[in-house]
Design an enzyme around this catalytic site. Structure first.
Site, PDB file in Angstrom:
ATOM      1  N   SER A  65       0.797  -1.219   0.000  1.00 34.24           N
ATOM      2  CA  SER A  65       0.000   0.000   0.000  1.00 34.24           C
ATOM      3  C   SER A  65       0.841   1.286   0.000  1.00 34.24           C
ATOM      4  O   SER A  65       1.654   1.478  -0.900  1.00 34.24           O
ATOM      5  CB  SER A  65      -0.918  -0.067   1.220  1.00 34.24           C
ATOM      6  OG  SER A  65      -1.802   0.988   1.253  1.00 34.24           O
ATOM      7  N   ASP A 284      -6.243   2.069  -3.100  1.00 36.20           N
ATOM      8  CA  ASP A 284      -7.479   1.821  -2.356  1.00 36.20           C
ATOM      9  C   ASP A 284      -7.821   2.969  -1.399  1.00 36.20           C
ATOM     10  O   ASP A 284      -8.783   2.883  -0.649  1.00 36.20           O
ATOM     11  CB  ASP A 284      -7.453   0.465  -1.625  1.00 36.20           C
ATOM     12  CG  ASP A 284      -6.373   0.380  -0.580  1.00 36.20           C
ATOM     13  OD1 ASP A 284      -5.548   1.312  -0.463  1.00 36.20           O
ATOM     14  OD2 ASP A 284      -6.332  -0.649   0.130  1.00 36.20           O
ATOM     15  N   ARG A 500      -4.038   4.562  21.157  1.00 35.24           N
ATOM     16  CA  ARG A 500      -4.182   3.138  20.804  1.00 35.24           C
ATOM     17  C   ARG A 500      -2.873   2.612  20.236  1.00 35.24           C
ATOM     18  O   ARG A 500      -2.069   3.370  19.685  1.00 35.24           O
ATOM     19  CB  ARG A 500      -5.320   2.917  19.804  1.00 35.24           C
ATOM     20  CG  ARG A 500      -5.119   3.617  18.471  1.00 35.24           C
ATOM     21  CD  ARG A 500      -6.231   3.296  17.480  1.00 35.24           C
ATOM     22  NE  ARG A 500      -5.974   2.058  16.754  1.00 35.24           N
ATOM     23  CZ  ARG A 500      -5.170   1.950  15.693  1.00 35.24           C
ATOM     24  NH1 ARG A 500      -4.516   3.010  15.237  1.00 35.24           N
ATOM     25  NH2 ARG A 500      -5.004   0.797  15.089  1.00 35.24           N
ATOM     26  N   SER A 502      -0.752   0.840  17.515  1.00 38.01           N
ATOM     27  CA  SER A 502      -0.873   0.654  16.069  1.00 38.01           C
ATOM     28  C   SER A 502      -1.005  -0.826  15.744  1.00 38.01           C
ATOM     29  O   SER A 502      -0.433  -1.672  16.427  1.00 38.01           O
ATOM     30  CB  SER A 502       0.368   1.224  15.382  1.00 38.01           C
ATOM     31  OG  SER A 502       0.482   0.672  14.080  1.00 38.01           O
ATOM     32  N   THR A 504      -0.152  -1.804  12.673  1.00 37.15           N
ATOM     33  CA  THR A 504       0.756  -2.016  11.545  1.00 37.15           C
ATOM     34  C   THR A 504       2.206  -1.651  11.847  1.00 37.15           C
ATOM     35  O   THR A 504       3.089  -1.953  11.069  1.00 37.15           O
ATOM     36  CB  THR A 504       0.319  -1.169  10.324  1.00 37.15           C
ATOM     37  OG1 THR A 504       0.413   0.211  10.685  1.00 37.15           O
ATOM     38  CG2 THR A 504      -1.096  -1.482   9.904  1.00 37.15           C
ATOM     39  N   ARG A 509      -0.175   5.242  18.911  1.00 35.16           N
ATOM     40  CA  ARG A 509      -0.591   6.495  18.280  1.00 35.16           C
ATOM     41  C   ARG A 509      -1.436   7.318  19.245  1.00 35.16           C
ATOM     42  O   ARG A 509      -2.313   6.788  19.925  1.00 35.16           O
ATOM     43  CB  ARG A 509      -1.409   6.213  17.021  1.00 35.16           C
ATOM     44  CG  ARG A 509      -0.647   5.442  15.968  1.00 35.16           C
ATOM     45  CD  ARG A 509      -1.280   5.583  14.593  1.00 35.16           C
ATOM     46  NE  ARG A 509      -0.835   4.495  13.718  1.00 35.16           N
ATOM     47  CZ  ARG A 509       0.355   4.441  13.148  1.00 35.16           C
ATOM     48  NH1 ARG A 509       1.242   5.394  13.357  1.00 35.16           N
ATOM     49  NH2 ARG A 509       0.677   3.409  12.366  1.00 35.16           N
TER      50      ARG A 509
END
Ligand code: 16G
Ligand code: ZN
Length: 532
Positions: A65, A284, A500, A502, A504, A509
């Site tokens: 991505s 996307d 929260r 992350s 990934t 974050r």
């Protein structure tokens, strides 16, 4: 079908490095040179998943991505073009972390036993990849896994992520009442372009939009799409469309860059009044932006797109006289507070908030007749329930205006890629709405004013200790931290902040928003201090 010898052989050629792998919100994603073993194992998992679903076609997409060019990743697509069912994420992780051939075979055996899989059936898998230089080698490893598992596989070559999702759904619904389209890239362009032309009929021709393709797969695919549209109807100028020069993919460009940096990508010169948008590296995600008369940059992110889409669809539903169709919007905690206020207060549309990650939004959106879901980062789409699709298809308008609206609603269901967020399809949707309203980006932006916001990444020793509830808006652990955050937030007008881990990256974050830029920065820093 599962050939033990071949699986052992594949494991010899693609040894598993000493890395802790996990199938996360974006599948497996990391530096490309660590992914070789993952690929052949994903081939096996894809085959097993297909066998479990009686040979339905499963998709495999190789992409990272918006991540840097050195990274790559892989994710699985379920038969209806949706993300892999969650329970299989754990199985994929387990297989990914099995190192020697015996452990690999025993994980496979346990999956076969758990789901009572008939290994004598045929597995069907299709795959595609983005423009990353690491893709060909990873594809070869994937193919080794698919072959070892005895799967029938088709290489669809270079595709955007949403195109692969589309293809999977088309293949699995071919010849049914539920057929989604021709399972070819051309079929995808035909479907979108026909719907687009229907919706643009009689509408003003917009000045050309400038599209930043992040030097990724969106560039050649958008060029291909343009062949299906007469330039008297609509056209686009491409920026960052170089997929050949190494190092350019996502470099200071693309939807993620524009959203996080809140500025125009490299190579885009913003003229006041013109329209600009950015895709991400696998096309996307989509964000729009423009410069006002003073040359100031303004971002129109996923929240703005959701608001625009919900407003338009609600109006069409009303005009078409099919008011029984309810429209809802799904957001995450990252949605700007002003957007949520606009949706519930002005549009009076139900809004749900769910955890980050497309699968959560998608699932929630299915609860509405028409579910609009967007992450602030620009990933999103609109889902029409089978009942809504049926109502739109079979209703007879009592006036010409109703019939036109019904035709337009029908075309919208075809224009929108309902399998997953799709930058190309979403862009066409936005263009249609702007043409219908005779709006510029600036006029679209009037709906509400974003609260200033800040996202801070904090690297901590162990991010797994951060546990959340309430769609990630509140921490339950470490104990006491949420009260401290609440105390700080309460000092700011329109203040909101949450923390929260992350999904990934190995980081935590911190998100903050408040009435002014300065307050927002103070709030973000104060909360980040608590997390260190
Ligand atoms: C993944 C998700 C995206 C989410 C992002 C959050 C999918 C296909 N992608 O890219 O939706 O916004 O992760 O990343 O689900 P984070 O957990 O690192 O903040
Ligand atoms: Zn993407």
């Amino acid at each position: 079908i599962l050939d033990q010898q071949r699986i052992r052989a594949a494991n010899e050629i693609h040894p598993t490095p000493d890395v802790k792998f996990a199938y996360g919100t974006a599948g497996f994603r990391m530096q490309a040179d660590k992914l070789d073993s993952i690929m052949f194992k994903v081939g096996i998992i894809a085959a097993l998943r297909s066998l479990k679903l009686n040979g339905a076609t499963i998709g495999v997409m190789i992409t990272a991505s918006h991540n840097p060019e050195e990274d790559n990743g892989v994710k699985l697509v379920d038969p209806r073009g949706e993300m892999l069912e969650q329970s299989w994420e754990g199985l994929s992780t387990e297989l990914a972390n099995a190192r020697d051939a015996d452990s690999i075979l025993s994980v496979i055996d346990s999956i076969v036993a758990k789901y009572n899989i008939n290994v004598d059936n045929k597995a069907n898998v299709i795959y595609a990849y983005d423009t990353r230089p690491s893709c060909p080698a990873l594809v070869a490893s994937l193919k080794d896994g698919l072959d070892a598992a005895g799967a029938d596989s088709i290489d669809f070559g270079l595709k955007t992520t949403p195109q692969l999702h589309y293809l999977v759904r088309c293949i699995n619904t071919q010849g049914t009442n539920d057929a989604y389209g021709e399972p070819t890239e051309e079929g995808y362009y035909v479907k979108l372009s026909e719907a687009f032309k229907t919706l643009m009929k009689g509408k003003p021709v917009l000045p050309a939009i400038s599209v930043d393709c992040a030097n990724g797969v969106g560039a050649p695919k958008l060029k291909e799409f343009l062949k299906y549209i007469d330039s008297n109807v609509w056209t686009a100028n491409l920026v960052n469309d170089d997929i050949k020069t190494p190092g350019k993919l996502n470099y200071n460009a693309g939807a993620d860059y524009v959203k996080t940096q809140q500025k125009a990508p490299l190579g885009a010169v913003l003229n006041a009044g013109d329209r600009y948008c950015s895709f991400d590296g696998d096309a996307d995600r989509l964000v729009y932006y423009y410069a006002d008369d003073a040359g100031v940059f303004h971002l129109l992110d996923g929240d703005k797109i959701a608001g625009l889409a919900a407003m338009f669809i609600m109006d069409l539903v009303k005009t078409a006289g099919v008011d029984s169709i309810n429209v809802g919007v799904v957001q995450t905690a990252y949605a700007n507070g002003s957007s949520t206020k606009y949706l519930s207060g002005e549009l009076k549309v139900p809004v749900s908030c769910v955890s980050t990650g497309v699968k959560h939004l998608h699932h929630e959106a299915e609860k509405y007749d028409v579910g609009v879901y967007f992450e602030a980062n620009g990933h999103g789409t609109v889902l029409f329930s089978p009942e809504a699709l049926n109502t739109i298809k079979t209703s007879e308008g009592r006036t010409p205006a109703q019939n036109t609206a019904l035709t337009q609603l029908q075309a919208l269901t075809e224009l929108i890629n309902q399998t997953v967020g799709d930058a190309l399809s979403d862009m066409l949707l936005v263009e249609v709405i702007l043409a219908h309203r005779h709006w510029t980006c600036q006029e679209w932006d009037q709906a509400y004013t974003d609260l200033p916001n800040r996202l801070v990444k904090v690297v901590v020793a162990d991010r797994t200790i951060f546990k959340t509830t309430d769609a990630e808006r509140k921490l339950v652990e470490p104990q006491g931290l949420q009260q401290e955050i609440d105390t700080i937030v309460s000092k700011y007008s329109n203040g909101r902040s949450f923390v929260r881990a992350s999904g990934t990256e190995d980081a935590v974050r911190v998100y903050a928003e408040a009435a002014t830029r300065t307050e927002t920065d103070y709030l973000a820093m104060a909360v980040a201090q608590l997390v260190y």
